[in-house]
Design an enzyme around this catalytic site. Structure first.
Site, PDB file in Angstrom:
ATOM      1  N   HIS A 204     -13.176   2.116   0.171  1.00 58.86           N
ATOM      2  CA  HIS A 204     -13.120   1.038   1.186  1.00 58.86           C
ATOM      3  C   HIS A 204     -13.726  -0.252   0.647  1.00 58.86           C
ATOM      4  CE1 HIS A 204     -13.245   4.065   4.803  1.00 58.86           C
ATOM      5  NE2 HIS A 204     -11.997   3.753   4.510  1.00 58.86           N
TER       6      HIS A 204
ATOM      7  N   ARG B 100      -2.515  -2.186  -3.539  1.00 60.71           N
ATOM      8  CA  ARG B 100      -3.765  -1.490  -3.274  1.00 60.71           C
ATOM      9  C   ARG B 100      -3.756  -0.206  -4.110  1.00 60.71           C
ATOM     10  NH1 ARG B 100      -6.106   0.586   2.515  1.00 60.71           N
ATOM     11  NH2 ARG B 100      -7.983   1.475   1.636  1.00 60.71           N
TER      12      ARG B 100
ATOM     13  N   ARG C 199     -12.537  14.506   8.434  1.00 61.32           N
ATOM     14  CA  ARG C 199     -13.367  14.841   7.263  1.00 61.32           C
ATOM     15  C   ARG C 199     -14.824  15.046   7.686  1.00 61.32           C
ATOM     16  NH1 ARG C 199     -11.636   9.757   3.718  1.00 61.32           N
ATOM     17  NH2 ARG C 199      -9.793   9.515   5.013  1.00 61.32           N
TER      18      ARG C 199
ATOM     19  N   GLY D 119     -12.904   3.780  10.661  1.00 62.48           N
ATOM     20  CA  GLY D 119     -11.491   3.956  11.027  1.00 62.48           C
ATOM     21  C   GLY D 119     -11.216   5.446  11.047  1.00 62.48           C
ATOM     22  N   ASN D 120     -10.048   5.864  10.549  1.00 63.84           N
ATOM     23  CA  ASN D 120      -9.842   7.305  10.385  1.00 63.84           C
ATOM     24  C   ASN D 120     -10.762   7.819   9.288  1.00 63.84           C
ATOM     25  OD1 ASN D 120      -7.882   8.081  12.344  1.00 63.84           O
ATOM     26  ND2 ASN D 120      -6.447   6.773  11.239  1.00 63.84           N
ATOM     27  N   GLY D 121     -10.879   7.022   8.205  1.00 63.64           N
ATOM     28  CA  GLY D 121     -11.926   7.245   7.211  1.00 63.64           C
ATOM     29  C   GLY D 121     -13.088   6.327   7.564  1.00 63.64           C
TER      30      GLY D 121
ATOM     31  N   GLU E 247      -8.144  -6.318   4.565  1.00 62.36           N
ATOM     32  CA  GLU E 247      -8.071  -5.933   3.142  1.00 62.36           C
ATOM     33  C   GLU E 247      -6.871  -6.580   2.459  1.00 62.36           C
ATOM     34  OE1 GLU E 247      -8.367  -2.193   5.090  1.00 62.36           O
ATOM     35  OE2 GLU E 247      -9.260  -1.317   3.294  1.00 62.36           O
TER      36      GLU E 247
ATOM     37  N   ASN F  39       0.877  -1.166   0.000  1.00 57.89           N
ATOM     38  CA  ASN F  39       0.000   0.000   0.000  1.00 57.89           C
ATOM     39  C   ASN F  39       0.915   1.217   0.000  1.00 57.89           C
ATOM     40  OD1 ASN F  39      -1.860   1.978   0.442  1.00 57.89           O
ATOM     41  ND2 ASN F  39      -2.695   1.130   2.335  1.00 57.89           N
TER      42      ASN F  39
ATOM     43  N   GLY G 267     -14.909   0.577  14.750  1.00 62.59           N
ATOM     44  CA  GLY G 267     -15.963  -0.447  14.702  1.00 62.59           C
ATOM     45  C   GLY G 267     -15.580  -1.723  15.433  1.00 62.59           C
TER      46      GLY G 267
ATOM     47  N   LYS H   3       3.265   0.685   3.168  1.00 60.67           N
ATOM     48  CA  LYS H   3       2.892  -0.373   4.110  1.00 60.67           C
ATOM     49  C   LYS H   3       2.949  -1.702   3.372  1.00 60.67           C
ATOM     50  CE  LYS H   3      -0.093   2.533   6.863  1.00 60.67           C
ATOM     51  NZ  LYS H   3      -1.328   3.251   6.717  1.00 60.67           N
TER      52      LYS H   3
ATOM     53  N   ASN I 158     -13.367  -1.909  17.943  1.00 62.35           N
ATOM     54  CA  ASN I 158     -12.895  -1.710  19.324  1.00 62.35           C
ATOM     55  C   ASN I 158     -13.772  -0.854  20.225  1.00 62.35           C
ATOM     56  OD1 ASN I 158     -10.264  -3.117  19.191  1.00 62.35           O
ATOM     57  ND2 ASN I 158      -9.840  -1.588  17.628  1.00 62.35           N
TER      58      ASN I 158
ATOM     59  N   HIS J 226     -17.588   0.497   8.035  1.00 66.90           N
ATOM     60  CA  HIS J 226     -16.131   0.562   8.199  1.00 66.90           C
ATOM     61  C   HIS J 226     -15.820   1.891   8.904  1.00 66.90           C
ATOM     62  CE1 HIS J 226     -11.861  -0.133   6.905  1.00 66.90           C
ATOM     63  NE2 HIS J 226     -11.845   1.120   7.313  1.00 66.90           N
TER      64      HIS J 226
HETATM   65  P1  ADP Z   1      -7.168   3.704   9.426  1.00 61.85           P
HETATM   66  O1  ADP Z   1      -8.463   4.135   8.827  1.00 61.85           O
HETATM   67  O2  ADP Z   1      -6.100   4.741   9.351  1.00 61.85           O
HETATM   68  O3  ADP Z   1      -6.734   2.302   9.024  1.00 61.85           O
HETATM   69  P2  ADP Z   1      -7.961   2.474  11.929  1.00 61.85           P
HETATM   70  O4  ADP Z   1      -8.896   1.547  11.236  1.00 61.85           O
HETATM   71  O5  ADP Z   1      -6.804   1.896  12.655  1.00 61.85           O
HETATM   72  O6  ADP Z   1      -7.445   3.632  11.010  1.00 61.85           O
HETATM   73  O7  ADP Z   1      -8.832   3.307  12.991  1.00 61.85           O
HETATM   74  C1  ADP Z   1      -8.308   4.350  13.743  1.00 61.85           C
HETATM   75  C2  ADP Z   1      -9.383   4.827  14.709  1.00 61.85           C
HETATM   76  O8  ADP Z   1      -9.749   3.732  15.583  1.00 61.85           O
HETATM   77  C3  ADP Z   1      -8.928   5.973  15.605  1.00 61.85           C
HETATM   78  O9  ADP Z   1      -9.956   6.964  15.688  1.00 61.85           O
HETATM   79  C4  ADP Z   1      -8.775   5.300  16.954  1.00 61.85           C
HETATM   80  O10 ADP Z   1      -9.014   6.183  18.012  1.00 61.85           O
HETATM   81  C5  ADP Z   1      -9.874   4.264  16.881  1.00 61.85           C
HETATM   82  N1  ADP Z   1      -9.718   3.238  17.919  1.00 61.85           N
HETATM   83  C6  ADP Z   1      -8.750   2.302  18.049  1.00 61.85           C
HETATM   84  N2  ADP Z   1      -8.925   1.593  19.194  1.00 61.85           N
HETATM   85  C7  ADP Z   1     -10.025   2.098  19.799  1.00 61.85           C
HETATM   86  C8  ADP Z   1     -10.741   1.807  21.010  1.00 61.85           C
HETATM   87  N3  ADP Z   1     -10.334   0.855  21.843  1.00 61.85           N
HETATM   88  N4  ADP Z   1     -11.849   2.534  21.286  1.00 61.85           N
HETATM   89  C9  ADP Z   1     -12.259   3.518  20.456  1.00 61.85           C
HETATM   90  N5  ADP Z   1     -11.642   3.841  19.304  1.00 61.85           N
HETATM   91  C10 ADP Z   1     -10.541   3.146  18.983  1.00 61.85           C
END
Ligand code: ADP
Length: 405
Positions: free
Chosen positions: A180, A91, A241, A210-212, A385, A7, A333, A14, A335, A208
């Site tokens: 995604h 990717r 965003r 994450g950051n996105g 992925e 990636n 999602g 990565k 965690n 999904h």
């Molecule tokens: P990316 O989209 O860059 O791959 P990730 O899928 O790793 O990112 O997601 C990052 C997000 O997940 C961040 O906002 C981080 O705070 C959140 N996150 C990770 N662990 C936890 C947790 N235990 N509780 C709440 N949010 C979490």
């Protein structure tokens, strides 16, 4: 088959190195600060061995050379010879309307990826740099491109055409593409496995986060709608965003604040979302902590974030005429029990209900979190992925070898 998955981003590369026969990732890591001073390599082997070391990486070529070297290194490697890399899967962010499935990289495919640079200026050029570097470093190794947009090519026109002059679609390809896709595809398949029914028989909503962040409506295994659009800015609230907004507000703020296009773009992409609302952080863990401490803007950010997810779940339930399962994935999602609970709260009227103990305990595992009374099942799943990219690469390369024989 032994496959390197890459990636290549603007300042990072990565990687994961797979043995696909066992669906096993033998080593993974990243080169950070590519093209900058102080480049760093983080590398982890399946047995837990890990290193973090300074490296030279003035460009993607040198970064990938570093990756190949560490994979072959006596102390930290998993192969002894670069010939053991049988294929490379890349990717690629945007495949446009032409590249609608994973493909072997040829001259024509490279040109098509280049043609999509206008649609994904922040991603496709770097993805292409990774591909070109591998062509130089591993000239005899087949390369496959897997597109973030591809899974969504089944979305019908009613969901992908914007209500702006139709000529803009014809002239500039302005439409919903969605992103995604590789994650939504993996998570849908994994959810069907957990349910124990064929994917083709299910209506699924995958979130999904994450950051996105994006949501997809997946009917019978095909994406029929998704929240990201022409760019990955539309839809859910994300780390930085904005997601859905009234487009007129952009023009209004630009005129009030005398913003140039680049400044408005930065405002929407880098200074909005959780970070923009809270004024604290784009990181959900931080937002949750501060909300627990009673900080109003953190609470508001969490409210807006989860309310938006709930609206999409309602909309996609309607779009598919019902939903069999909803699955959460991505760092948030997988965690955050809080985000999952808040997004599902109040959906009992649709027959969607969580088991609060299961939800609370589920972190970093694939499992069901809905109550036994819930008509719609709810799951949390770790996305993968890179495994999808490795398996697509294996399938395409094997069929090529088959044809050659
Ligand atoms: P990316 O989209 O860059 O791959 P990730 O899928 O790793 O990112 O997601 C990052 C997000 O997940 C961040 O906002 C981080 O705070 C959140 N996150 C990770 N662990 C936890 C947790 N235990 N509780 C709440 N949010 C979490």
């Amino acid at each position: 088959m032994r496959i390197l998955v890459l990636n290549s981003g603007s300042s990072s590369v990565k990687y994961k190195f797979f043995d696909t026969s066992r669906h096993l990732c033998l080593a993974e890591g990243q080169v950070e600060r590519v093209g900058l001073s102080g480049s760093l390599l983080h590398h982890k082997r399946i047995d837990g061995d890990r290193i973090r070391t300074g490296v030279e990486a003035i460009d993607h070529g040198q970064a990938i050379e570093t990756v190949i070297a560490v994979l072959m290194s006596a102390n930290h490697g998993v192969i002894s010879n670069r010939k053991e890399i049988e294929a490379v899967g890349h990717r690629v962010a945007h495949g446009g309307e032409k590249l609608t499935e994973s493909v072997l990289v040829t001259e024509e495919v490279r040109q098509s990826i280049r043609d999509c640079i206008e649609l994904a200026p922040l991603h496709n050029p770097h993805n292409l740099r990774g591909i070109d570097a591998c062509r130089q470093l591993l000239p005899d190794v087949p390369q496959v491109a897997v597109f973030d947009t591809a899974f969504h090519h089944t979305i019908p026109p009613a969901a992908y055409v914007y209500a702006v002059p139709y000529i803009l679609y014809r002239r500039y390809g302005i439409r919903r593409y969605g992103f995604h896709g590789t994650s939504h595809r993996y998570v849908a398949g994994r959810t069907a496995d957990l349910i124990g029914k064929p994917l083709t028989s299910l209506n699924l909503i995958t979130c999904h986060l994450g950051n996105g962040c994006s949501v997809a409506a997946i009917k019978g295994g095909r994406s029929i709608d998704t929240s990201m659009g022409f760019t990955p800015l539309e839809g859910l609230v994300m780390g930085t965003r904005c997601g859905d907004i009234d487009p007129a507000l952009i023009l209004y703020v630009m005129s009030k604040e005398n913003l140039r296009i680049a400044e408005a773009t930065a405002m929407l992409n880098k200074h909005s979302g959780l970070a923009g609302i809270s004024g604290i952080s784009s990181d959900m863990r931080e937002i949750e902590n501060r909300a627990r401490q009673g900080e109003e803007r953190a609470k508001l950010a969490l409210d807006i974030f989860t309310y938006r997810i709930k609206k999409y779940i309602g909309a996609y339930t309607a779009a598919m005429g019902g939903v069999d399962a909803i699955t959460f994935t991505g760092g948030i999602g997988s965690n955050s029990p809080t985000v999952r609970a808040r997004s599902i709260e109040g959906l009992g009227f649709l027959g969607i209900e969580l088991d609060s103990r299961k939800n609370q305990e589920a972190a970093g595992v694939d499992c069901e979190i809905s109550s036994s009374a819930s008509k719609t099942r709810v799951y949390t799943v770790l996305t993968n992925e890179e495994l999808v990219i490795a398996l697509d690469t294996e399938r395409i390369v094997s069929s090529l070898e088959h044809q050659r024989r």
